[in-house]
Design a protein around this motif. Structure first.
Motif, PDB file in Angstrom:
ATOM      1  N   GLN A  26     -11.898  -4.483 -17.086  1.00 19.50           N
ATOM      2  CA  GLN A  26     -11.613  -3.101 -16.748  1.00 19.50           C
ATOM      3  C   GLN A  26     -10.279  -3.060 -16.024  1.00 19.50           C
ATOM      4  O   GLN A  26     -10.074  -3.722 -15.012  1.00 19.50           O
ATOM      5  CB  GLN A  26     -12.705  -2.514 -15.853  1.00 19.50           C
ATOM      6  N   ALA A  78      -7.955  -1.544 -13.647  1.00 24.36           N
ATOM      7  CA  ALA A  78      -8.110  -0.634 -12.507  1.00 24.36           C
ATOM      8  C   ALA A  78      -6.755  -0.360 -11.877  1.00 24.36           C
ATOM      9  O   ALA A  78      -6.170  -1.238 -11.256  1.00 24.36           O
ATOM     10  CB  ALA A  78      -9.055  -1.241 -11.481  1.00 24.36           C
ATOM     11  N   TRP A  79      -6.261   0.842 -12.056  1.00 23.66           N
ATOM     12  CA  TRP A  79      -5.008   1.195 -11.400  1.00 23.66           C
ATOM     13  C   TRP A  79      -5.319   1.597  -9.963  1.00 23.66           C
ATOM     14  O   TRP A  79      -6.298   2.278  -9.681  1.00 23.66           O
ATOM     15  CB  TRP A  79      -4.281   2.305 -12.150  1.00 23.66           C
ATOM     16  N   ASP A  80      -4.504   1.115  -9.069  1.00 25.40           N
ATOM     17  CA  ASP A  80      -4.798   1.326  -7.652  1.00 25.40           C
ATOM     18  C   ASP A  80      -3.735   2.148  -6.938  1.00 25.40           C
ATOM     19  O   ASP A  80      -3.738   2.232  -5.707  1.00 25.40           O
ATOM     20  CB  ASP A  80      -4.988  -0.017  -6.939  1.00 25.40           C
ATOM     21  N   TYR A 121      -1.118  -1.384 -11.138  1.00 26.97           N
ATOM     22  CA  TYR A 121      -2.367  -2.097 -11.372  1.00 26.97           C
ATOM     23  C   TYR A 121      -2.411  -3.364 -10.522  1.00 26.97           C
ATOM     24  O   TYR A 121      -1.409  -3.770  -9.930  1.00 26.97           O
ATOM     25  CB  TYR A 121      -2.495  -2.461 -12.854  1.00 26.97           C
TER      26      TYR A 121
END
Length: 448
Positions: free
Chosen positions: A36, A38-40, A380
């Motif tokens: 997955q 996941a952009w943070d 990301y």
């Protein structure tokens, strides 16, 4: 430079003296495949609603010829007021170095027409205003720059909220050979990173199937048509859509829609049916390719502003002629012997500042429109996308976020940004988190 030579009008990005028109190099090997992505962190631009921009940059409207820019570039009112901005550039319109050159040209024009050197107010601290201010101060004028924002740079704006430089506005120098911006970039301690637009990876939404060969063929088809238009002088009454149709271009496949979106709508910020055909012909040659600015583009206008008297948070509302030039600002009245108006096109069109313009000048302003080009930056935890300089998405939802540029090599961070242009940009989600989520969905669905 006049345009009666019958030469090819060249647009940014592709006609750069280095593209031979052959099929693009298509890459597609991902570096990692996380379960997955996941952009943070994200940043969303909104130039269309920015009160001191109201859009991205100028373009010719249908029915307009390149001469409207010449009219604006030559405008001198009472020997004391001149215009500057990328919309007045006849050589490199709608670019940062076009804006800078327009400022230099405005200073030269004022020096040639003013009765004497004195006090000059420059309205706007973007590249055009700062270029004019620098040249005027160097020739003996007492310069005061009045800027509505709390910073200099205008549509050159570097954001650091993601920990590395992210260019919210201008990011590229188009045509580095002989470009005055290159010297300024180096003087500001910055570097350049060439972009190879042929190094792309194209995937289909939502299947993630590769479509590189089909996109390359469609790209060559549209550029064959655009070259033919650029080799002629198209009728100002035509739109780009009509001119392309006259060359046999009719976008039918998803890949053809993508390249029209990329090469026209996101290039000019305007759909082909709203863009004047001479947009494909106007301007000078771009030589030497395109390069991203490394280290934060905003350092360039900051360097230009050094040593100038700049008053920020000082919006000019009206300019009047009298014994002296009278400027009404949010911070009180200002007087000067001469004025350079260097605000974006949309502001001048909507009366910020209000200036009494001759009918011919007003008509020339009406011949231009402001395009829309917006970005979403996503950070990301790691790089997971293909190792290519450009990522393109066939059948992107609502034609938004169809083109992406990884910035890891430029910034050292797992950062990537996507473009949305024209009507699609104006209709994007109104909340920044929703906008970032929509963009991330398009990117991850197509490439994950």
């Amino acid at each position: 430079m006049g345009q009666d030579t019958g030469r090819v009008g060249l647009t940014r990005r592709h006609f750069l003296g280095v593209l031979a028109g052959s099929a693009a190099v298509v890459t597609g090997c991902a570096r990692t495949e996380p379960e997955q992505a996941a952009w943070d962190g994200s940043v969303v631009t909104r130039w269309d609603t920015d009160p001191w921009a109201l859009g991205s940059y100028s373009a010719l409207a249908v029915g307009s010829s390149w001469r409207v820019r010449q009219t604006l570039a030559d405008t001198v009112l009472d020997g004391r007021l001149v215009l500057a901005g990328e919309y007045t550039a006849t050589d490199f319109p709608a670019t940062v170095h076009g804006a800078l050159g327009s400022g230099y040209r405005a200073a030269q024009l004022l020096n040639a027409t003013a009765e004497s050197v004195g006090r000059v107010a420059v309205i706007g601290a973007g590249m055009a205003g700062l270029g004019a201010a620098r040249r005027l101060q160097d020739t003996g004028w007492q310069v005061e720059v009045l800027e509505a924002r709390d910073r200099v740079g205008g549509r050159v704006w570097t954001d650091y909220s993601l920990g590395v430089p992210a260019e919210l506005g201008a990011a590229w120098i188009h045509g580095v050979t002989g470009n005055a911006l290159v010297r300024l970039v180096k003087q500001a301690g910055l570097g350049l990173q060439p972009t190879n637009f042929d190094d792309f990876s194209a995937h289909v939404y939502p299947s993630s199937a590769r479509a590189g060969a089909e996109v390359a063929r469609a790209d060559e088809e549209i550029w064959r048509a655009m070259r033919a238009i650029g080799n002629s002088r198209p009728d100002p009454a035509d739109s780009v859509a009509a001119a392309l149709a006259g060359q046999g271009w009719q976008p039918r496949t998803p890949e053809q829609h993508l390249v029209e979106l990329s090469d026209v709508t996101m290039e000019f910020g305007v759909e082909p049916d709203r863009l004047g055909a001479q947009a494909l012909w106007e301007g000078d040659y771009y030589r030497g390719g395109d390069s991203l600015v490394r280290g934060g583009f905003a350092a360039v206008p900051q360097s230009l502003a050094a040593g100038l008297q700049v008053r920020t948070a000082t919006a000019v509302r009206q300019v009047s002629f009298g014994t002296e030039m009278q400027l009404e600002t949010d911070s009180g009245p200002v007087t000067a012997d001469a004025v350079v108006v260097a605000v974006p096109l949309s502001l001048l069109q909507t009366g910020t500042p209000r200036v009494q313009l001759p009918p011919a000048v007003s008509a020339a302003l009406d011949g231009l429109i402001t395009g829309n080009l917006e970005k979403v930056f996503l950070r990301y935890g790691e790089v997971w996308w293909p190792d290519a300089q450009v990522l393109q998405i066939v059948s992107a939802p609502d034609q938004r976020w169809a083109e992406w540029y990884p910035l890891t090599e430029l910034t050292g961070a797992p950062l990537i940004f996507g473009f949305s242009g024209g009507r699609a940009a104006r209709e994007r989600p109104t909340a920044d988190p929703d906008c970032a989520a929509e963009a991330a969905n398009a990117l991850e669905t197509a490439f994950r």
